[in-house]
Write a protein that holds these residues in place. Structure first.
Motif, short mmCIF file in Angstrom:
data_model
loop_
_atom_site.label_atom_id
_atom_site.label_comp_id
_atom_site.label_asym_id
_atom_site.label_seq_id
_atom_site.Cartn_x
_atom_site.Cartn_y
_atom_site.Cartn_z
N MET A 1 0.83 -1.21 0.00
CA MET A 1 0.00 0.00 0.00
C MET A 1 0.87 1.26 0.00
O MET A 1 0.53 2.24 -0.66
N GLU A 2 1.98 1.23 0.72
CA GLU A 2 2.90 2.37 0.67
C GLU A 2 3.42 2.57 -0.74
O GLU A 2 3.47 3.70 -1.26
N ALA A 3 3.80 1.47 -1.39
CA ALA A 3 4.30 1.56 -2.76
C ALA A 3 3.22 2.06 -3.71
O ALA A 3 3.49 2.90 -4.58
N VAL A 4 2.01 1.56 -3.58
CA VAL A 4 0.91 1.97 -4.44
C VAL A 4 0.55 3.43 -4.23
O VAL A 4 0.30 4.18 -5.19
N ASN A 5 0.54 3.88 -2.98
CA ASN A 5 0.26 5.28 -2.71
C ASN A 5 1.25 6.20 -3.44
O ASN A 5 0.87 7.20 -4.04
N ARG A 6 2.52 5.83 -3.37
CA ARG A 6 3.55 6.66 -4.03
C ARG A 6 3.41 6.62 -5.55
O ARG A 6 3.45 7.65 -6.21
N HIS A 7 3.24 5.40 -6.08
CA HIS A 7 3.28 5.22 -7.53
C HIS A 7 2.01 5.73 -8.20
O HIS A 7 2.08 6.33 -9.28
N SER A 8 0.86 5.48 -7.58
CA SER A 8 -0.43 5.81 -8.22
C SER A 8 -1.09 7.03 -7.60
O SER A 8 -2.26 7.32 -7.89
N HIS A 9 -0.36 7.73 -6.74
CA HIS A 9 -0.85 8.98 -6.15
C HIS A 9 -2.17 8.79 -5.42
O HIS A 9 -3.12 9.57 -5.56
N GLU B 1 -13.99 5.95 -10.95
CA GLU B 1 -13.48 5.54 -9.64
C GLU B 1 -12.95 4.11 -9.69
O GLU B 1 -11.89 3.80 -9.15
N ARG B 2 -13.71 3.23 -10.34
CA ARG B 2 -13.28 1.84 -10.44
C ARG B 2 -11.99 1.72 -11.25
O ARG B 2 -11.08 0.95 -10.90
N ALA B 3 -11.92 2.47 -12.34
CA ALA B 3 -10.73 2.39 -13.19
C ALA B 3 -9.49 2.83 -12.42
O ALA B 3 -8.42 2.19 -12.53
N LYS B 4 -9.59 3.89 -11.64
CA LYS B 4 -8.45 4.37 -10.87
C LYS B 4 -8.03 3.34 -9.82
O LYS B 4 -6.84 3.08 -9.64
N LEU B 5 -9.01 2.74 -9.18
CA LEU B 5 -8.73 1.75 -8.15
C LEU B 5 -7.99 0.54 -8.73
O LEU B 5 -6.94 0.12 -8.23
N TRP B 6 -8.52 0.00 -9.84
CA TRP B 6 -7.94 -1.22 -10.38
C TRP B 6 -6.67 -0.95 -11.17
O TRP B 6 -5.79 -1.82 -11.26
N GLN B 7 -6.52 0.25 -11.70
CA GLN B 7 -5.24 0.59 -12.32
C GLN B 7 -4.14 0.61 -11.28
O GLN B 7 -3.01 0.15 -11.53
N ALA B 8 -4.46 1.14 -10.10
CA ALA B 8 -3.48 1.13 -9.01
C ALA B 8 -3.10 -0.30 -8.64
O ALA B 8 -1.93 -0.61 -8.41
N ARG B 9 -4.09 -1.19 -8.59
CA ARG B 9 -3.79 -2.60 -8.28
C ARG B 9 -2.94 -3.22 -9.38
O ARG B 9 -1.97 -3.95 -9.10
N HIS B 10 -3.28 -2.96 -10.65
CA HIS B 10 -2.52 -3.56 -11.74
C HIS B 10 -1.09 -3.04 -11.80
O HIS B 10 -0.19 -3.73 -12.30
N ASP B 11 -0.87 -1.84 -11.30
CA ASP B 11 0.47 -1.26 -11.31
C ASP B 11 1.28 -1.64 -10.08
O ASP B 11 2.38 -1.11 -9.87
N ALA B 12 0.76 -2.58 -9.28
CA ALA B 12 1.43 -2.93 -8.02
C ALA B 12 2.85 -3.44 -8.24
O ALA B 12 3.75 -3.15 -7.45
N TYR C 1 5.02 -2.66 -10.64
CA TYR C 1 5.92 -1.54 -10.94
C TYR C 1 6.03 -0.60 -9.75
O TYR C 1 7.08 0.02 -9.53
N ALA C 2 4.96 -0.50 -8.95
CA ALA C 2 5.03 0.29 -7.73
C ALA C 2 6.03 -0.31 -6.76
O ALA C 2 6.81 0.41 -6.12
N ALA C 3 6.06 -1.64 -6.67
CA ALA C 3 7.02 -2.30 -5.79
C ALA C 3 8.45 -2.07 -6.27
O ALA C 3 9.35 -1.78 -5.47
N LEU C 4 8.67 -2.18 -7.58
CA LEU C 4 10.02 -1.94 -8.10
C LEU C 4 10.46 -0.50 -7.87
O LEU C 4 11.66 -0.23 -7.68
N ALA C 5 9.51 0.43 -7.88
CA ALA C 5 9.86 1.84 -7.68
C ALA C 5 10.36 2.12 -6.27
O ALA C 5 10.96 3.18 -6.03
N LEU C 6 10.14 1.20 -5.33
CA LEU C 6 10.71 1.37 -4.00
C LEU C 6 12.23 1.34 -4.04
O LEU C 6 12.90 1.89 -3.16
N ARG C 7 12.78 0.67 -5.09
CA ARG C 7 14.23 0.65 -5.29
C ARG C 7 14.49 0.91 -6.76
O ARG C 7 14.57 -0.03 -7.57
N PRO C 8 14.60 2.16 -7.17
CA PRO C 8 14.80 2.48 -8.59
C PRO C 8 16.00 1.74 -9.17
O PRO C 8 17.05 1.63 -8.53
#
Length: 459
Positions: free
Chosen positions: A255-263, A311-322, A324-331
Motif C-alpha cells: 500500500m505504501e508503494a501503491v500510494n507513491r506510484h499511483s498517487h 473511480e473503479r478504473a483508478k482503483l484497479w489501475q493502481a492494483r494492476h500497477d502494483a 511496478y510500484a514495488a520496483l519503484a521502491l528501489r529504482p
C-alpha cells in the motif's frame, strides 16, 4: 546448416521480418523478471500459422532452438532463449479470426493482446474476463496457464481455452478441442498445451470461452489492523458463497508503494480491494452489503464503495500497477516474484509465516494476492548483480514454496515454471510424475528444440 545459413534461409522465407539487430535481439533476450537475459541469434516475425510452420521446419532441419515470444511480460524467465537460437515473436499475428456472439466464443491469433480483444468485444455485450494485469498476449496467457484478478469467479486459462492451433516441433499444425461445450473424445490435448510454456509446441490460434458483460459493477475497499483479519474475512466470504468477481489483498508495504506510484492516499495497512458483478444494481448491492457486514465482523475499517467507472478504473489501475510500484521502491531494481497458491483454509497461516520470514530478511517484499482463490505474490526488488541479495531472495522463495507444498498447495498459481520454479517440481509432483512429463516432452520434441531449459529440471 550453421546459424548464418539458417538466418539466410529464414530471410528467404520472411524477408525483412527477420532481424539480427542488437536492439531487437536485446528486447527478446528476457521478460520482466530478475533472470539474466540471453541474446537470441535472430528474431523472426511470422504473420500466419503457415509462417510459423516454415520457421519451425527450417529450425528443426538446422537443429536450432526456438523460443516463442509474445508481449515479454512473463515473470519466470519463460522467454529467455537459454540456448540462443531463434526467438519467434508472434505479436504480428494479431487478428480476431472469428466471433460467435450466439455461442459466446471467439477464435484469435496468438499475438492478440488482452486489451485488443477487449476493444474488439466492446460493442458485443460480451467480454473475456481474465485479467493478469499486464497487457499480455492471448497465446502467452494460454502457454503459461495464466489467470489474474477475476479468477475467483471466472476461472483461469485452463477453463477459458476451448481449443488451439499448435505447431509441433516437426512443423505440423494440429488443432485441439472443438467449439462444443464438452467432449469425451480422446486425450485432452488442449489442456496438455495450455501451461506447457512453449516446450511442446508453439500456439498460433486460440478459441476462447466468453461471458456476458455484467450489467452492474461496483468496487469497494476496506483496511484492517492485521493481515490475519483481512484474510479471515475473505475465507468467510468465499465459504459463504458470496459471488465476488475480484478480491485482492495488498499488505501495508504494498500500500505504501501503491500510494507513491499511483498517487493515492490510503492507510498504510493491509487492504482488500473488491469488485462485484451482477445482472442488476440490486444484485450488486446485495453482494456488497453482505461483504461489508462480514469485513466489519472481522475488524475491517472504512468499507468504501467505488461505483462510477472512473473511480473503479483508478482503483484497479493502481492494483494492476502494483508490480511496478514495488520496483519503484528501489529504482533500477529488477523484480524477483513469488507466486504460491494454497487451500484457502491455510492462507492466513501461510501469509503470516511468510511475513515473519520477511521481517528477518534484508529485503523488502511487498505482498499482493488474489486471495479469493488462495494465491499470493511477493515482489522483491533486487539487484541481480548482488550475490547476497539474490541468495536472500532464493532463501525466502525456498522457504515459501516448502511451506505452500506442506499445506497442500503449489509452487505457482499462475506465473508458471519457466526457469525460476523448475527446482520445485519434483517436490510438488513426485519423481514418477516428472518421468511421465519427460516422456511426453521426448515424444513431442525429441531433440529438445522447443524452449529448451524450461519447466522440466535436468536429470
Amino acid at each position: 546448416m550453421n546459424r548464418d545459413g539458417l538466418i539466410a534461409q529464414l530471410r528467404g522465407l520472411l524477408g525483412d521480418r527477420v532481424s539480427t539487430g542488437d536492439a531487437v535481439r536485446d528486447h527478446h533476450s528476457r521478460g520482466e523478471s530478475h533472470h539474466h537475459g540471453v541474446l537470441p541469434d535472430a528474431v523472426v516475425f511470422p504473420t500466419s500459422t503457415a509462417d510459423v510452420q516454415a520457421i519451425v521446419q527450417a529450425c528443426a532441419a538446422a537443429d536450432c532452438p526456438m523460443t516463442a515470444f509474445g508481449a515479454g511480460s512473463s515473470l519466470e524467465g519463460h522467454v529467455v532463449p537459454l540456448r540462443r537460437g531463434v526467438s519467434i515473436d508472434l505479436s504480428r499475428m494479431n487478428r480476431v479470426l472469428r466471433l460467435s456472439v450466439e455461442d459466446l466464443d471467439v477464435t484469435v491469433e496468438a499475438g492478440v493482446t488482452r486489451k485488443q480483444l477487449e476493444k474488439h468485444l466492446q460493442s458485443t455485450g460480451l467480454w473475456f474476463p481474465l485479467d493478469p494485469g499486464a497487457d499480455a498476449t492471448i497465446g502467452g496467457m494460454a502457454a503459461t496457464r495464466a489467470s489474474g484478478t477475476t479468477a475467483v469467479r471466472y476461472g483461469t486459462m485452463r477453463d477459458a481455452v476451448m481449443g488451439l492451433t499448435v505447431v509441433t516441433a516437426d512443423g505440423r499444425a494440429i488443432r485441439t478441442g472443438t467449439r462444443a461445450r464438452k467432449s469425451s473424445a480422446g486425450y485432452d490435448l488442449t489442456r496438455l498445451f495450455v501451461g506447457a510454456e512453449g516446450t511442446l509446441g508453439i500456439i498460433t490460434e486460440v478459441t476462447l470461452r466468453l461471458h456476458g458483460r455484467p450489467e452492474a459493477v461496483a468496487s469497494a475497499t476496506c483496511w484492517f489492523d492485521s493481515i490475519d483479519e483481512a484474510v479471515n474475512s475473505v475465507i468467510t466470504i468465499v465459504q459463504l458463497g458470496i459471488p465476488v468477481a475480484r478480491v485482492e489483498l495488498l499488505d501495508e508495504t504494498q500500500m505504501e508503494a501503491v500510494n507513491r506510484h499511483s498517487h493515492l492516499n490510503r492507510p498504510l495497512a493491509p487492504t482488500l480491494f473488491f469488485e462485484f458483478h451482477g445482472l442488476s444494481d440490486a444484485a450488486v448491492e446485495e453482494h456488497a452489503k453482505a461483504t461489508g457486514e462480514i469485513v466489519a465482523e472481522h475488524g475491517g475499517h472504512e468499507f468504501a464503495r467505488a461505483v462510477t467507472p472512473e473511480e473503479r478504473a483508478k482503483l484497479w489501475q493502481a492494483r494492476h500497477d502494483a508490480y511496478y510500484a514495488a520496483l519503484a521502491l528501489r529504482p533500477g531494481s529488477r523484480g524477483w516474484t513469488t507466486d504460491v497458491c494454497v487451500p484457502i483454509s491455510r492462507l492466513a497461516e501461510c501469509i503470516r509465516e511468510t511475513k515473519a520470514d520477511l521481517a528477518d530478511s534484508p529485503l523488502v517484499g511487498p505482498l499482493v494476492g488474489h486471495v479469493g482463490d488462495g494465491n499470493f505474490h511477493l515482489v522483491m526488488p533486487v539487484n541481480p548483480e548482488s550475490e547476497p541479495e539474490m541468495a536472500a531472495a532464493e532463501h525466502l522463495t525456498d522457504r515459501l514454496v516448502a511451506r505452500a507444498l506442506a499445506m497442500g498447495g503449489t509452487c505457482s498459481g499462475e506465473h508458471g515454471v519457466g526457469i525460476g520454479k523448475m527446482r520445485f517440481l519434483e517436490a510438488e509432483h513426485g519423481r514418477e510424475a516428472l518421468d511421465v512429463m519427460r516422456a511426453i516432452k521426448t515424444a513431442l520434441d525429441p531433440r529438445n528444440l522447443m524452449n529448451p531449459g524450461k519447466v522440466l529440471p535436468p536429470i
